[in-house]
Each structure stands twice: as C-alpha cells, then as structure tokens.
Design a protein around this motif. Structure first.
Motif, PDB file in Angstrom:
ATOM      1  N   LYS A  95      53.912 -44.386 -22.542  1.00 27.68           N
ATOM      2  CA  LYS A  95      53.913 -45.229 -23.738  1.00 27.68           C
ATOM      3  C   LYS A  95      54.103 -46.700 -23.362  1.00 27.68           C
ATOM      4  O   LYS A  95      53.409 -47.581 -23.886  1.00 27.68           O
ATOM      5  CB  LYS A  95      55.017 -44.782 -24.701  1.00 27.68           C
ATOM      6  CG  LYS A  95      54.837 -43.385 -25.261  1.00 27.68           C
ATOM      7  CD  LYS A  95      56.039 -42.995 -26.096  1.00 27.68           C
ATOM      8  CE  LYS A  95      55.924 -41.563 -26.602  1.00 27.68           C
ATOM      9  NZ  LYS A  95      57.145 -41.138 -27.324  1.00 27.68           N
TER      10      LYS A  95
ATOM     11  N   LEU B 107      46.129 -37.807 -22.114  1.00 22.88           N
ATOM     12  CA  LEU B 107      46.282 -36.815 -23.182  1.00 22.88           C
ATOM     13  C   LEU B 107      45.330 -35.635 -23.035  1.00 22.88           C
ATOM     14  O   LEU B 107      45.350 -34.701 -23.835  1.00 22.88           O
ATOM     15  CB  LEU B 107      46.055 -37.490 -24.546  1.00 22.88           C
ATOM     16  CG  LEU B 107      46.977 -38.666 -24.879  1.00 22.88           C
ATOM     17  CD1 LEU B 107      46.547 -39.318 -26.193  1.00 22.88           C
ATOM     18  CD2 LEU B 107      48.433 -38.223 -24.944  1.00 22.88           C
TER      19      LEU B 107
ATOM     20  N   THR C  20      52.931 -31.220 -25.720  1.00 23.57           N
ATOM     21  CA  THR C  20      53.933 -31.853 -24.864  1.00 23.57           C
ATOM     22  C   THR C  20      54.217 -33.283 -25.288  1.00 23.57           C
ATOM     23  O   THR C  20      53.314 -34.017 -25.702  1.00 23.57           O
ATOM     24  CB  THR C  20      53.435 -31.859 -23.405  1.00 23.57           C
ATOM     25  OG1 THR C  20      53.106 -30.514 -23.033  1.00 23.57           O
ATOM     26  CG2 THR C  20      54.504 -32.392 -22.466  1.00 23.57           C
ATOM     27  N   LEU C  21      55.469 -33.686 -25.191  1.00 22.14           N
ATOM     28  CA  LEU C  21      55.836 -35.060 -25.506  1.00 22.14           C
ATOM     29  C   LEU C  21      55.185 -36.025 -24.525  1.00 22.14           C
ATOM     30  O   LEU C  21      55.167 -35.779 -23.320  1.00 22.14           O
ATOM     31  CB  LEU C  21      57.351 -35.233 -25.466  1.00 22.14           C
ATOM     32  CG  LEU C  21      58.173 -34.453 -26.514  1.00 22.14           C
ATOM     33  CD1 LEU C  21      59.644 -34.759 -26.348  1.00 22.14           C
ATOM     34  CD2 LEU C  21      57.704 -34.777 -27.934  1.00 22.14           C
ATOM     35  N   VAL C  22      54.643 -37.110 -25.057  1.00 22.90           N
ATOM     36  CA  VAL C  22      54.057 -38.144 -24.207  1.00 22.90           C
ATOM     37  C   VAL C  22      55.199 -38.839 -23.467  1.00 22.90           C
ATOM     38  O   VAL C  22      56.165 -39.298 -24.091  1.00 22.90           O
ATOM     39  CB  VAL C  22      53.261 -39.163 -25.041  1.00 22.90           C
ATOM     40  CG1 VAL C  22      52.678 -40.252 -24.143  1.00 22.90           C
ATOM     41  CG2 VAL C  22      52.165 -38.462 -25.837  1.00 22.90           C
TER      42      VAL C  22
ATOM     43  N   LEU D 125      50.156 -42.128 -31.491  1.00 24.03           N
ATOM     44  CA  LEU D 125      50.812 -41.088 -30.702  1.00 24.03           C
ATOM     45  C   LEU D 125      51.822 -40.260 -31.473  1.00 24.03           C
ATOM     46  O   LEU D 125      52.230 -39.196 -31.004  1.00 24.03           O
ATOM     47  CB  LEU D 125      51.520 -41.722 -29.494  1.00 24.03           C
ATOM     48  CG  LEU D 125      50.633 -42.403 -28.451  1.00 24.03           C
ATOM     49  CD1 LEU D 125      51.502 -42.975 -27.331  1.00 24.03           C
ATOM     50  CD2 LEU D 125      49.595 -41.444 -27.882  1.00 24.03           C
ATOM     51  N   GLN D 126      52.224 -40.700 -32.664  1.00 22.75           N
ATOM     52  CA  GLN D 126      53.345 -40.037 -33.327  1.00 22.75           C
ATOM     53  C   GLN D 126      53.073 -38.577 -33.689  1.00 22.75           C
ATOM     54  O   GLN D 126      54.000 -37.768 -33.769  1.00 22.75           O
ATOM     55  CB  GLN D 126      53.761 -40.807 -34.576  1.00 22.75           C
ATOM     56  CG  GLN D 126      52.754 -40.787 -35.710  1.00 22.75           C
ATOM     57  CD  GLN D 126      53.276 -41.506 -36.944  1.00 22.75           C
ATOM     58  OE1 GLN D 126      54.359 -42.094 -36.937  1.00 22.75           O
ATOM     59  NE2 GLN D 126      52.510 -41.465 -38.020  1.00 22.75           N
ATOM     60  N   ASN D 127      51.802 -38.229 -33.906  1.00 19.19           N
ATOM     61  CA  ASN D 127      51.467 -36.854 -34.280  1.00 19.19           C
ATOM     62  C   ASN D 127      50.755 -36.107 -33.168  1.00 19.19           C
ATOM     63  O   ASN D 127      50.144 -35.060 -33.405  1.00 19.19           O
ATOM     64  CB  ASN D 127      50.607 -36.857 -35.538  1.00 19.19           C
ATOM     65  CG  ASN D 127      51.333 -37.475 -36.711  1.00 19.19           C
ATOM     66  OD1 ASN D 127      52.475 -37.143 -36.979  1.00 19.19           O
ATOM     67  ND2 ASN D 127      50.677 -38.390 -37.398  1.00 19.19           N
ATOM     68  N   GLU D 128      50.829 -36.642 -31.947  1.00 18.65           N
ATOM     69  CA  GLU D 128      50.189 -35.983 -30.815  1.00 18.65           C
ATOM     70  C   GLU D 128      50.793 -34.591 -30.634  1.00 18.65           C
ATOM     71  O   GLU D 128      52.006 -34.436 -30.475  1.00 18.65           O
ATOM     72  CB  GLU D 128      50.384 -36.829 -29.552  1.00 18.65           C
ATOM     73  CG  GLU D 128      49.602 -36.374 -28.355  1.00 18.65           C
ATOM     74  CD  GLU D 128      48.100 -36.481 -28.542  1.00 18.65           C
ATOM     75  OE1 GLU D 128      47.396 -35.704 -27.881  1.00 18.65           O
ATOM     76  OE2 GLU D 128      47.642 -37.333 -29.338  1.00 18.65           O
TER      77      GLU D 128
ATOM     78  N   GLN E 112      57.633 -37.070 -31.150  1.00 20.91           N
ATOM     79  CA  GLN E 112      56.978 -37.999 -30.223  1.00 20.91           C
ATOM     80  C   GLN E 112      57.613 -39.384 -30.235  1.00 20.91           C
ATOM     81  O   GLN E 112      57.426 -40.157 -29.309  1.00 20.91           O
ATOM     82  CB  GLN E 112      55.481 -38.110 -30.538  1.00 20.91           C
ATOM     83  CG  GLN E 112      54.658 -36.880 -30.208  1.00 20.91           C
ATOM     84  CD  GLN E 112      54.432 -36.686 -28.712  1.00 20.91           C
ATOM     85  OE1 GLN E 112      55.032 -37.350 -27.875  1.00 20.91           O
ATOM     86  NE2 GLN E 112      53.556 -35.750 -28.366  1.00 20.91           N
TER      87      GLN E 112
ATOM     88  N   THR F  48      57.750 -41.380 -21.751  1.00 22.84           N
ATOM     89  CA  THR F  48      58.132 -42.747 -22.105  1.00 22.84           C
ATOM     90  C   THR F  48      57.383 -43.757 -21.249  1.00 22.84           C
ATOM     91  O   THR F  48      56.899 -44.785 -21.753  1.00 22.84           O
ATOM     92  CB  THR F  48      59.649 -42.923 -21.933  1.00 22.84           C
ATOM     93  OG1 THR F  48      60.333 -41.975 -22.760  1.00 22.84           O
ATOM     94  CG2 THR F  48      60.079 -44.335 -22.300  1.00 22.84           C
TER      95      THR F  48
END
Length: 305
Positions: free
Chosen positions: A31, A285, A24-26, A18-21, A59, A28
């Motif tokens: 996660k 996503l 929009t921020l995923v 997920l760090q480079n998705e 992210q 919390t």
C-alpha cells in the motif's frame, strides 16, 4: 459552457480501490509503495487510507501504519476516510492532513452501508467537522448513490442536492458525487449536476463515477461540460462496493487522463507512469488492470519492479 482548462484529479486506488479487495490482506508495504508511486507520477491528491473498524473493513486495518510509513512529498495531500470521531482521532494521531466523511442520497443504501438514516448520518458528522475545524484539518464530503441505488432504483436529483448542500453547509470544503453502482448515463448525470449546483457552487463539486455499465467516461465528459473540475478516479480501475451487488471498480485514472489529454486539459500527471503503476499493483493482486488505455498500450508500459 466551456470545458475547464485544468483538472484536479483525486486518486482513490489506495483506499476505495483496495478496501474491498477479497482474500488475503494487501501488505502494508505494498500500500505504501502504491501511494508513493502515484505521487511520483505527479498525482497531488491521494486518499491513502480509511480509519474504520477492521471488523467491517479488514483491508483498512493498517491505516495508521500506512499513513506513518509514507515518504511524503511536498505539495501532495494524503487524505483518509474518517466516518466518525474515533476514526478522526486515529487519523490525527497518524498525521493525516485532510479527512473525508460519507453520506448517501438513498435512505435504503444509508441503512445497508452505515446502519442509519441519511439524517442520522449527517448528525454523526457534526462532531467530526467540529473537531477537524478545531485542529485546522480540511474535510471532504462524499454522497453515494447519486444516480441510482441497488435497493431504491433511480434517485431524484433534488435528493442528491439536499445531501450535498447539508455537507457543504456543515463545513465540507468539497463534495464528491458518487455513482456508486455505475448505472448513470450522460443525460441523468447532467440533470443531477444541474440540480446540485443550485445548492452548492460548481467549483466545490467533484465527480466520482464507477464504470459498471461502461458509462463513466461519457458521464465525466458530461460533467466537464457542466463545469466540474475535480474528478475522482482509481489507477487500474480498482474498487467496488460490498453493498452494491454487481458494481465494478472506479473509473480508471489511466482512462481519465487519456480523455483529459485528448481535450487539451492540463493535469500535471504522467500517464505512462500511471499505466506502469496500474500494471504493478494489479500484478501484486494477481490480475490485469481494467483500464482500457493500459490494456490497449500493453504491459510494455510498465515501470520497473
């Protein structure tokens, strides 16, 4: 050499996946639910977050909230990436029980990725290892670009072995060897492992392959033949690398489990639940999983939710 009888699978989707998705921020909560679903599938090693600057990795800006929000299961290790002492202290405050540092076998990639040389990166890890040792927290090491670099091309196996040895001797309990841009082939992979095992015991090595050229499963079989018994993978094949143009995601956990089950190798992980989890997270996503096994079996394997 005989294949291992059991495998430790190290799940990378919540962090490396997920760090480079983009975009929009995923959330919390998403996660946290992903991590809990993975644990419910029987996965016992999950890299859950990365304690790095939100400026560089937005992210992962909620790493502390994620780690505090997990309903932890007994016997599951929830680890986090901590490239420097500040990151480690943040992880400790959030109750992280295992951390990781990362270097590279390519000088050019090291400069592009963390703005320093290989030697300088290793020197930066010394206070991290020292502090972690003080508080009884285990440290895992990563070596990037072990089979190729987007800037240097092919990487000599002895360079990989040298960096892996440095991390191991520094105190990393395990060293994960990453084909960051997914260019490796089985023969090159075997040669890299053969060189590295001369410097680090084979039981302390892990394989971390990306599937850019569709070779990840073939390469994993090659390292299994060499005696590697720890595999990094990401559910739904999530992931990529911002400093490696064209690099696709990690090898999919679903595909790895299908391979291992076919070889009669025990993992203790429920493939069907992982498939369902992959469909669930990719639905959040807005896309389909890239795992071949998930696509072949279809969305009827999804778990509720």
């Amino acid at each position: 050499m005989a294949l291992p009888t059991s495998i430790k699978l190290f799940e990378m989707a919540p962090r490396d996946g997920l760090q480079n998705e983009p975009g929009t921020l995923v959330p919390t909560a998403t996660k946290i639910e992903l991590i809990e679903r993975l644990a419910n599938a029987g996965i016992r090693h999950i890299e859950a977050a990365s304690f790095v600057s939100p400026k560089w990795v937005p992210q992962m800006g909620d790493a502390a909230e994620v780690m505090r929000g997990i309903q932890r299961q007994h016997g599951v290790v929830y680890s986090a990436l901590t490239p420097n002492l500040k990151g480690l202290e943040g992880a400790l405050e959030a109750g992280v029980e295992e951390v990781a540092v990362f270097g590279a076998a390519s000088e050019a990639f090291s400069q592009k990725n963390i703005n320093c040389s290989i030697a300088e990166s290793l020197a930066r890890f010394e206070p991290v290892l020292s502090r972690a040792n003080e508080v009884g927290v285990r440290v895992r090491g990563y070596v990037s670009c072990v089979l190729g670099c987007p800037y240097e091309g092919d990487i000599a196996p002895h360079k990989v072995a040298d960096v892996a040895k440095a991390l191991y001797e520094m105190g990393c309990y395990e060293v994960s060897l990453g084909d960051t841009i997914g260019v490796g082939t089985p023969l090159a992979t075997k040669r890299m492992i053969e060189a590295t095992r001369q410097q680090v015991p084979i039981e302390k090595l892990a394989a971390h392959f990306h599937d850019t050229y569709g070779m990840a499963i073939a390469n994993l079989y090659a390292v299994l033949e060499e005696g590697v018994s720890v595999i990094d993978a990401a559910t739904a094949g999530l992931g990529g690398c911002p400093y490696a143009k064209g690099a696709s995601g990690n090898v999919a956990t679903e595909d790895v489990l299908y391979l291992l089950e076919g070889l009669g190798i025990d993992t203790g992980i429920d493939l069907q639940v992982v498939i369902g989890t992959g469909y669930w997270i990719t639905r959040q996503l807005g896309r389909q999983p890239s795992a071949k096994v998930a696509l072949a079996r279809g969305c009827t394997q999804r778990t509720p939710g």
